[in-house]
Design a protein around this motif. Structure first.
Motif, PDB file in Angstrom:
ATOM      1  N   ARG A 135       0.839  -1.202   0.000  1.00  0.00           N
ATOM      2  CA  ARG A 135       0.000   0.000   0.000  1.00  0.00           C
ATOM      3  C   ARG A 135       0.873   1.251   0.000  1.00  0.00           C
ATOM      4  NH1 ARG A 135      -3.140  -0.656   5.311  1.00  0.00           N
ATOM      5  NH2 ARG A 135      -1.133  -1.543   5.919  1.00  0.00           N
ATOM      6  N   GLU A 146      -4.502   6.859   2.198  1.00  0.00           N
ATOM      7  CA  GLU A 146      -4.080   5.804   1.268  1.00  0.00           C
ATOM      8  C   GLU A 146      -4.370   6.206  -0.169  1.00  0.00           C
ATOM      9  OE1 GLU A 146      -4.374   0.988   0.466  1.00  0.00           O
ATOM     10  OE2 GLU A 146      -5.524   1.890   2.116  1.00  0.00           O
ATOM     11  N   PRO A 153      -3.739  -0.253  -4.177  1.00  0.00           N
ATOM     12  CA  PRO A 153      -2.787  -1.215  -3.590  1.00  0.00           C
ATOM     13  C   PRO A 153      -2.441  -2.322  -4.582  1.00  0.00           C
ATOM     14  CG  PRO A 153      -4.985  -1.562  -2.720  1.00  0.00           C
ATOM     15  CD  PRO A 153      -5.074  -0.318  -3.534  1.00  0.00           C
TER      16      PRO A 153
END
Length: 361
Positions: A135, A146, A153
Motif C-alpha cells: 500500500r 491511502e 494497492p
C-alpha cells in the motif's frame, strides 16, 4: 491531496467552475459550526450561479455540489475542506492544513491557495511493503491517506504470492521464491515512479526485513528513503500506522534541517548564497536557487515594481496590486525549477532576515 490532484484540477477549463474552500475543525465543540459554514458558502455559490444562469442550465452542477456536501462526515474532518465542481467533475478534499474561507466561480478552479498551503506542509510518502497487498500512503504529520489509484494497492499474484511455488524437485524453491519477490517489488517500484516524479517527497518504508532488502536492491527510488519501520504491519489500522511512522520521519526531517544549515554555511564561505527577501526573489526567478531555507512562519506581503524584481514590503496584504505573500511565491518558483525547500525553526536565520538560498551558480 497531492500535486497530481492539483495538476488535474488546473488542466480543467469550463465556465462555470465552482471552488469552495474553508477551514474546518477536528474536534467538538468547534466543529459544530462547520456544517453551517458549508451551507452558507454553498448558498453563496448557488446564488451567484442563478444570478447568471437559469436553474435548468446549472442543475447538473448544483446536484453534483449537493451530493458532495451530503457526503461530508463532519466527525472526521481535519483542518481544511475544498470542493471543486463543474459540469464534468465533483471532487472533495478533506485536508490536514487550513484554507481561507472562499467561494470562486470562474473558468478554472481556484488552486493557488492550495498550492501555497501544500508547499508549506511537511508531507511524505509511506510505502508499506507486503504481498497482501503493498500500500502507498501520503502522510502529513501522523495523518495518512491511502492512495487507491495508479496501481495501488498492489498484490503479489505470482508464484510465491497468491500462487503456490512449483512442485518441482529440480527447482531451488527458496531462490525461485526470492526471484519472484524481486520481480514483484520491481513492479511496485515502477508503480511508485509517477508519484515520486510528480511529488518528490521523503519516502518512509514499512515492512519485514526481507521485503525492505528486496525493495532497496531493485528500486531506483531507494535513495529517497529517509526512514524505515520494520515489522509486519499488514493489519495495522491506518491511524495507528501514522502514529508509528511520523516520529521516525520527524526525527529525520530535524536532521535534514541541521544538514541544510551546514550546507548554507559552506555556501557562504564559497560565496554561492543569497539572503534577504529581495535578493532571494531575484535569484529564484532567474532559476538559480538550488536550496531555499526559510523560517516556518515567515510571510510578507509586497508590492512588485514594474521591473518585476524590486519589492516594497507592505503591511496590508489585501491592498490592490499587492502580492499577498512573496515568500509563498518564492517557494512555488523554486519548486517549479526543481529546487529544494527546507523550512527551519523561527529565529534560525536572523542574519539573513529569515530567508536564504544556496545558489546553483
Amino acid at each position: 491531496m497531492n500535486r497530481h490532484d492539483i495538476r488535474l484540477l488546473q488542466a480543467m477549463r469550463h465556465y462555470p467552475s465552482v471552488t469552495i474552500t474553508l477551514p474546518t475543525h477536528r474536534t467538538s465543540p468547534d466543529n459544530k459550526q462547520d456544517p453551517i459554514r458549508v451551507k452558507n458558502l454553498v448558498t453563496d455559490a448557488t446564488n451567484r450561479l442563478l444570478g447568471e444562469f437559469s436553474r435548468r442550465d446549472v442543475e447538473p452542477l448544483l446536484s453534483r455540489l449537493d451530493a458532495l456536501v451530503n457526503d461530508i462526515d463532519y466527525r472526521y474532518t481535519l483542518d481544511g475542506l475544498a470542493l471543486f465542481v463543474n459540469r464534468d467533475i465533483g471532487r472533495m478534499f478533506i485536508l490536514p492544513f487550513t484554507l481561507p474561507e472562499r467561494v470562486v466561480v470562474d473558468e478554472t478552479f481556484w488552486t493557488r491557495g492550495l498550492v501555497f498551503a501544500l508547499n508549506r506542509t511537511l508531507r511524505y510518502w509511506v510505502l508499506a511493503l507486503s504481498e497482501q497487498p503493498t500500500r502507498l500512503f501520503e502522510g502529513v504529520r501522523e495523518h495518512l491517506q491511502e492512495m487507491t489509484n495508479e496501481g495501488f494497492p498492489m498484490t503479489h499474484t505470482g508464484p510465491g504470492g497468491e500462487r503456490g511455488l512449483p512442485n518441482d524437485p529440480a527447482i531451488n524453491r527458496s531462490a525461485y521464491r526470492d526471484e519472484r519477490h524481486r520481480q514483484f517489488f520491481r513492479q511496485v517500484s515502477a508503480a511508485l515512479t509517477p508519484f515520486i516524479t510528480d511529488d518528490p517527497l521523503p519516502l518512509a518504508l514499512v515492512g519485514v526485513d526481507r521485503y525492505l532488502a528486496f525493495f532497496r536492491e531493485v528500486s531506483p527510488h531507494a535513495g529517497a528513503v529517509v526512514t524505515t519501520l520494520t515489522g509486519n504491519h499488514d493489519k495495522t489500522p491506518t491511524h495507528e500506522l501514522g502514529k508509528l511512522v511520523w516520529p521516525l520521519v520527524e526525527q529525520n526531517l530535524a536532521i535534514r534541517r541541521t544538514e541544510a544549515l551546514k550546507e548554507l554555511d559552506a555556501a557562504i564561505s564559497a560565496q554561492k548564497y543569497a539572503s534577504t527577501l529581495g535578493e532571494v526573489w531575484r535569484f529564484a526567478h532567474e532559476g538559480r536557487v538550488d536550496v531555499l531555507l526559510v523560517e516556518e512562519d515567515y510571510h510578507q506581503a509586497v508590492r512588485v515594481a514594474d521591473d518585476g524584481m524590486t519589492l516594497t514590503p507592505v503591511d496590508d496584504p489585501t491592498l490592490p496590486d499587492v502580492v499577498e505573500d512573496a515568500v509563498d511565491e518564492i517557494i512555488a518558483v523554486v519548486l517549479e525549477n526543481n529546487g529544494r525547500v527546507v523550512f527551519v525553526n523561527n529565529g534560525a536565520l536572523p542574519q539573513h532576515q529569515r530567508i536564504a538560498t544556496i545558489l546553483r551558480y
